[in-house]
Design an enzyme around this catalytic site. Structure first.
Site, PDB file in Angstrom:
ATOM      1  CD  GLU A  93      -3.102  -0.925   2.201  1.00  0.00           C
ATOM      2  OE1 GLU A  93      -2.947  -0.108   3.131  1.00  0.00           O
ATOM      3  OE2 GLU A  93      -4.110  -1.655   2.096  1.00  0.00           O
ATOM      4  CD  GLU A 149      -4.698  -5.627   3.144  1.00  0.00           C
ATOM      5  OE1 GLU A 149      -3.483  -5.864   2.985  1.00  0.00           O
ATOM      6  OE2 GLU A 149      -5.113  -4.663   3.795  1.00  0.00           O
TER       7      GLU A 149
HETATM    8  C1  IDC Z   1      -3.682  -4.164  10.140  1.00  0.00           C
HETATM    9  C2  IDC Z   1      -3.910  -5.316  11.050  1.00  0.00           C
HETATM   10  C3  IDC Z   1      -3.588  -4.952  12.463  1.00  0.00           C
HETATM   11  C4  IDC Z   1      -2.201  -4.378  12.512  1.00  0.00           C
HETATM   12  C5  IDC Z   1      -2.030  -3.259  11.528  1.00  0.00           C
HETATM   13  C6  IDC Z   1      -0.603  -2.807  11.556  1.00  0.00           C
HETATM   14  O1  IDC Z   1      -5.245  -5.774  10.968  1.00  0.00           O
HETATM   15  O2  IDC Z   1      -3.643  -6.085  13.292  1.00  0.00           O
HETATM   16  O3  IDC Z   1      -1.944  -3.903  13.787  1.00  0.00           O
HETATM   17  O4  IDC Z   1      -2.381  -3.714  10.240  1.00  0.00           O
HETATM   18  O5  IDC Z   1      -0.148  -2.324  10.372  1.00  0.00           O
HETATM   19  C7  IDC Z   1      -4.488  -2.430   5.435  1.00  0.00           C
HETATM   20  C8  IDC Z   1      -3.119  -2.987   5.585  1.00  0.00           C
HETATM   21  C9  IDC Z   1      -3.077  -4.041   6.658  1.00  0.00           C
HETATM   22  C10 IDC Z   1      -3.975  -3.674   7.810  1.00  0.00           C
HETATM   23  C11 IDC Z   1      -5.419  -3.671   7.308  1.00  0.00           C
HETATM   24  C12 IDC Z   1      -6.441  -3.431   8.417  1.00  0.00           C
HETATM   25  O6  IDC Z   1      -2.571  -3.474   4.370  1.00  0.00           O
HETATM   26  O7  IDC Z   1      -1.752  -4.192   7.089  1.00  0.00           O
HETATM   27  O8  IDC Z   1      -3.875  -4.646   8.820  1.00  0.00           O
HETATM   28  N1  IDC Z   1      -5.519  -2.696   6.254  1.00  0.00           N
HETATM   29  O9  IDC Z   1      -6.227  -2.188   9.003  1.00  0.00           O
HETATM   30  N2  IDC Z   1      -4.895  -1.586   4.519  1.00  0.00           N
HETATM   31  C13 IDC Z   1      -6.180  -1.258   4.781  1.00  0.00           C
HETATM   32  C14 IDC Z   1      -6.577  -1.953   5.889  1.00  0.00           C
END
Ligand code: IDC
Length: 465
Positions: free
Chosen positions: A293, A386
């Site tokens: 991202e 994702e």
């Molecule tokens: C989130 C995880 C969470 C973690 C966080 C840290 O759910 O447990 O603490 O990342 O970076 C994304 C990201 C993905 C995120 C997810 C949800 O690629 O890493 O995971 N998310 O927030 N993009 C949009 C949402």
């Protein structure tokens, strides 16, 4: 006492006496000591998946266990599950987890691990005694190990059906040029949830959920790749092997988030992808996602990064499909000002055979996102690596109505997807309830959160390959 004069083993014996008094009071009677047997359940040449089964053939429960062995030089332990590990050089000591130390009479427990290299364990001891139940540690030659029991991918698997993928027009196509849609799951960060992506859980994902694809989410920051490139690269190698053995496609996700400019870690990305592509170039099932991202950065910077990483991959694995993250958290620019579909379409990444990545979280991302995505699908090859049925935090209430709209769109346009995430994190977007991964029981639906049950139903439906 034959162990006298070997203080380390005596110390171990004392500990073991406390653990298994009956077993050790009858040391000479091998039949009443706990024993352990080793099986290579899968072997892919460069490495293997091993499993120990500890059986209590005595009449009293044991409450903990400690299994030790040596590996020949050149063979190392990769990931492991259902045990704790301490290593000293080639000597490895596995001990029980909190939930599987107690083994009732007649019962068994297992733990497993991945070996990198061709060697097999030697000199196995269990609670200080030979694993085979004798009184002298034995050194079973590798040839005594059982043959692999994990069947190789058969005609029914997604990879067997489709082979090497390529981008044809805006579609992902199989080896016969037929447009297909892959559906599967993304791991959570492997630095946190390695115990949720194990041979047992991936068996369930491949055979019960009928997933086509596993996204291997390797964070760069937050305790990920940056902290130990060797360890994380090896973990990814192992996950690729585990997916391959189960006939699934594997997406190697360079899970950069912050800093949002992928160029910040360009050198690291080139090093990582060079090794991954070199090792797996002969496989047909690996896709490369080079920047999870990007954020706070323009499309031209992302494109520049992509054009410096892709040649590293293509020079080794020329046919591989590459997935390129898009501006503003792979939102195709909707969430910011990094550049949208027009910008990307006007200035695409050089090289072809690549797809652009879109991420969405259905409870946060409504019509603006949906419409942008729907229109982009008619202009760019897209892969949704994702998405969540909940809010963009990966938590909060699910919006299954909006999620279904997105899924219907992706089905109609044959846009492949992997859902976030295959873990037991406490958030609503993790498919398993907390504690599931520790229990090692992944099958069925009783341990699924609502989002998990919902997405499982939608991955399991028949493919149109
Ligand atoms: C989130 C995880 C969470 C973690 C966080 C840290 O759910 O447990 O603490 O990342 O970076 C994304 C990201 C993905 C995120 C997810 C949800 O690629 O890493 O995971 N998310 O927030 N993009 C949009 C949402």
């Amino acid at each position: 006492m034959r162990l006298r004069g070997r203080p380390i083993l005596v110390a171990g014996l004392i500990a073991a006496v406390a653990l298994a008094p009956l077993a050790l009071s009858t040391t000479a009677g091998a039949a009443t000591t706990p024993t352990a047997s080793f099986t290579k359940v899968n072997d892919w040449g460069a490495g293997w998946e091993g499993r120990y089964t500890i059986t209590n053939s005595g009449t009293t429960s044991i409450t903990s266990w400690r299994l030790e062995f040596d590996l020949p030089a050149g063979t190392t332990v990769g990931s492991y599950w259902d045990a704790l590990l301490t290593s000293s050089g080639q000597h490895h000591t596995f001990t029980n987890r909190s939930w599987n130390g107690t083994v009732a009479p007649g019962a068994s427990v297992t733990f497993g691990f991945v070996g990198n290299g061709s060697g097999a364990p030697v000199g196995c001891t269990l609670n200080g005694q030979p694993c085979g139940g004798g009184t002298t540690p034995t050194t079973p030659p590798p040839s005594t190990t059982a043959p692999p029991t994990t069947p190789p991918p058969t005609a029914g698997t997604p990879v067997a059906a489709n082979g090497q993928l390529r981008v044809c027009g805006r579609q992902l196509c199989n080896r016969n040029g037929k447009a297909i849609q892959l559906r599967g799951m993304s791991t959570h960060g492997i630095q946190w949830y390695a115990n949720c992506a194990t041979p047992a859980s991936l068996d369930v994902l491949a055979r019960e959920w009928n997933a086509d694809v596993l996204r291997i989410s390797m964070y760069i920051q937050e305790g990920g790749y940056e902290t130990d490139p060797r360890r994380f690269t090896d973990m990814v190698h192992n996950y690729i092997e585990l997916a391959t053995a189960r006939g699934m496609y594997a997406i190697v996700d360079w899970h950069m988030l912050s800093p949002g400019d992928p160029n910040h870690n360009l050198t690291r990305a080139r090093t990582f992808f060079a090794e991954i592509a070199e090792r797996h170039k002969d496989k047909v099932n690996v896709l490369y996602e080079i920047a999870n991202e990007p954020n706070g950065v323009s499309w031209s910077s992302i494109k520049s990064y992509a054009e410096q990483v892709i040649p590293v991959i293509r020079s080794r694995d020329p046919e591989a499909v590459v997935l390129v993250g898009t501006p503003d958290w792979s939102s195709l620019g909707v969430s910011g000002s990094g550049g949208g579909v027009d910008t990307i379409a006007a200035n695409p990444v050089t090289g072809g055979n690549l797809m652009y990545v879109f991420h969405f979280y259905a409870a946060s991302h409504g019509d603006l996102y949906y419409n942008t995505f729907a229109q982009a699908a008619d202009r760019l090859p897209l892969f949704v690596t994702e998405f969540g049925t909940q809010e963009y935090t990966g938590d909060g209430p699910n919006n299954f109505t909006m999620s279904q709209r997105y899924l219907d769109l992706m089905a109609s346009k044959k846009i492949s997807w992997t859902n976030w995430n295959f873990s037991d994190d406490f958030r609503s977007g993790a498919v398993f309830t907390t504690g599931t991964c520790g229990s090692g029981q992944f099958g069925g639906t009783s341990r699924l959160k609502p989002a998990g049950a919902w997405i499982r139903d939608r991955i399991r439906t028949p493919d149109d390959f």
